[in-house]
Design an enzyme around this catalytic site. Structure first.
Site, PDB file in Angstrom:
ATOM      1  N   LYS A  89      79.392  54.343  57.305  1.00  0.00           N
ATOM      2  CA  LYS A  89      79.283  53.271  56.313  1.00  0.00           C
ATOM      3  C   LYS A  89      79.546  53.782  54.887  1.00  0.00           C
ATOM      4  CE  LYS A  89      76.085  50.483  59.098  1.00  0.00           C
ATOM      5  NZ  LYS A  89      74.825  49.704  59.066  1.00  0.00           N
TER       6      LYS A  89
ATOM      7  N   TYR B   9      80.105  41.394  61.223  1.00  0.00           N
ATOM      8  CA  TYR B   9      78.650  41.199  61.331  1.00  0.00           C
ATOM      9  C   TYR B   9      78.282  39.721  61.517  1.00  0.00           C
ATOM     10  CZ  TYR B   9      77.485  46.078  60.331  1.00  0.00           C
ATOM     11  OH  TYR B   9      77.331  47.442  60.404  1.00  0.00           O
TER      12      TYR B   9
ATOM     13  N   ASN C 175      72.390  52.475  55.653  1.00  0.00           N
ATOM     14  CA  ASN C 175      71.885  53.384  56.684  1.00  0.00           C
ATOM     15  C   ASN C 175      72.970  54.209  57.388  1.00  0.00           C
ATOM     16  OD1 ASN C 175      72.924  51.315  58.180  1.00  0.00           O
ATOM     17  ND2 ASN C 175      71.060  50.906  59.367  1.00  0.00           N
TER      18      ASN C 175
ATOM     19  N   HIS D   6      77.032  52.960  61.892  1.00  0.00           N
ATOM     20  CA  HIS D   6      76.895  51.862  62.852  1.00  0.00           C
ATOM     21  C   HIS D   6      77.252  52.371  64.241  1.00  0.00           C
ATOM     22  CE1 HIS D   6      77.509  48.001  64.871  1.00  0.00           C
ATOM     23  NE2 HIS D   6      78.623  48.516  65.336  1.00  0.00           N
TER      24      HIS D   6
ATOM     25  N   GLU E  83      84.479  45.747  69.250  1.00  0.00           N
ATOM     26  CA  GLU E  83      84.537  46.435  67.946  1.00  0.00           C
ATOM     27  C   GLU E  83      85.700  47.426  67.892  1.00  0.00           C
ATOM     28  OE1 GLU E  83      80.468  47.798  67.440  1.00  0.00           O
ATOM     29  OE2 GLU E  83      79.771  45.735  67.192  1.00  0.00           O
TER      30      GLU E  83
HETATM   31  P1  GDP Z   1      71.586  48.494  64.000  1.00  0.00           P
HETATM   32  O1  GDP Z   1      72.112  48.040  65.331  1.00  0.00           O
HETATM   33  O2  GDP Z   1      70.591  49.624  64.105  1.00  0.00           O
HETATM   34  O3  GDP Z   1      72.674  48.809  62.987  1.00  0.00           O
HETATM   35  O4  GDP Z   1      70.726  47.292  63.386  1.00  0.00           O
HETATM   36  P2  GDP Z   1      70.918  45.691  63.392  1.00  0.00           P
HETATM   37  O5  GDP Z   1      71.986  45.272  64.366  1.00  0.00           O
HETATM   38  O6  GDP Z   1      69.549  45.106  63.544  1.00  0.00           O
HETATM   39  O7  GDP Z   1      71.390  45.380  61.906  1.00  0.00           O
HETATM   40  C1  GDP Z   1      72.725  45.581  61.524  1.00  0.00           C
HETATM   41  C2  GDP Z   1      72.756  46.174  60.138  1.00  0.00           C
HETATM   42  O8  GDP Z   1      72.236  45.228  59.210  1.00  0.00           O
HETATM   43  C3  GDP Z   1      71.883  47.430  59.946  1.00  0.00           C
HETATM   44  O9  GDP Z   1      72.482  48.621  60.385  1.00  0.00           O
HETATM   45  C4  GDP Z   1      71.663  47.401  58.443  1.00  0.00           C
HETATM   46  O10 GDP Z   1      72.790  47.960  57.745  1.00  0.00           O
HETATM   47  C5  GDP Z   1      71.589  45.924  58.147  1.00  0.00           C
HETATM   48  N1  GDP Z   1      70.191  45.494  58.087  1.00  0.00           N
HETATM   49  C6  GDP Z   1      69.317  45.310  59.123  1.00  0.00           C
HETATM   50  N2  GDP Z   1      68.103  44.925  58.667  1.00  0.00           N
HETATM   51  C7  GDP Z   1      68.216  44.862  57.293  1.00  0.00           C
HETATM   52  C8  GDP Z   1      67.310  44.523  56.254  1.00  0.00           C
HETATM   53  O11 GDP Z   1      66.144  44.197  56.468  1.00  0.00           O
HETATM   54  N3  GDP Z   1      67.818  44.586  54.977  1.00  0.00           N
HETATM   55  C9  GDP Z   1      69.106  44.932  54.708  1.00  0.00           C
HETATM   56  N4  GDP Z   1      69.527  44.954  53.446  1.00  0.00           N
HETATM   57  N5  GDP Z   1      69.991  45.253  55.669  1.00  0.00           N
HETATM   58  C10 GDP Z   1      69.552  45.223  56.954  1.00  0.00           C
END
Ligand code: GDP
Length: 131
Positions: free
Chosen positions: A3, A43, A106, A109, A120
């Site tokens: 990222k 997303y 973070n 991905h 993807e």
């Molecule tokens: P992943 O599969 O671990 O990447 O997590 P998710 O699929 O739940 O979320 C996708 C992405 O959305 C995450 O990797 C973060 O970059 C973002 N994200 C998830 N939760 C939050 C949040 O509470 N705040 C913000 N700003 N971004 C979030």
């Protein structure tokens, strides 16, 4: 996908090194930048979540590295390697623990299923770009 935060912080080499040392084979690799429209498409599953706008803005804020990785049990092993979504909760030694800034920024991905890995991979790469 590495990222924009990890790219800007100079972690792309360290992250790729950790991925390769963990036994993943790179089948496709690309430096690119998502438009807001393409980040929103990638997303789309999160489009009702409160952080969607922030996520799209961040993911289109700078270059990323996209990759297709191969390994037995790849999806599960990669999720373990990258660690929890929130780096504060990620295990020691995971990519997010080592390189991520916050739950939003973070570092990396990883696909959450074989089906989504195919979708993807097709999002980023043509047939001529994978080996
Ligand atoms: P992943 O599969 O671990 O990447 O997590 P998710 O699929 O739940 O979320 C996708 C992405 O959305 C995450 O990797 C973060 O970059 C973002 N994200 C998830 N939760 C939050 C949040 O509470 N705040 C913000 N700003 N971004 C979030």
């Amino acid at each position: 996908m590495i990222k924009p935060d990890a790219m800007a912080n100079g972690h792309s080499g360290g992250i790729l090194d950790q991925i390769i040392k963990a036994g993943f084979h790179i089948r496709a690799l690309k430096l690119t930048k998502l438009s807001a429209e393409k980040a929103g498409e990638f997303y789309a599953v999160h489009n009702q979540r409160p952080f969607y706008g922030e996520l799209v803005e961040f993911m289109s804020s700078g270059p990323i590295i996209a990759a297709i990785l191969e390994k037995s049990n790849a999806v599960e092993d990669f999720r373990k390697l990258i660690g929890a979504t929130n780096p504060a909760q990620a295990e020691e030694g995971t990519i997010r623990k080592r390189f991520a800034e916050s739950i939003g920024r973070n570092a990396i991905h990883g696909s959450d299923s074989d089906e989504n890995a195919k979708i993807e991979g097709d999002f980023f790469f043509s047939g001529l770009e994978r080996f």
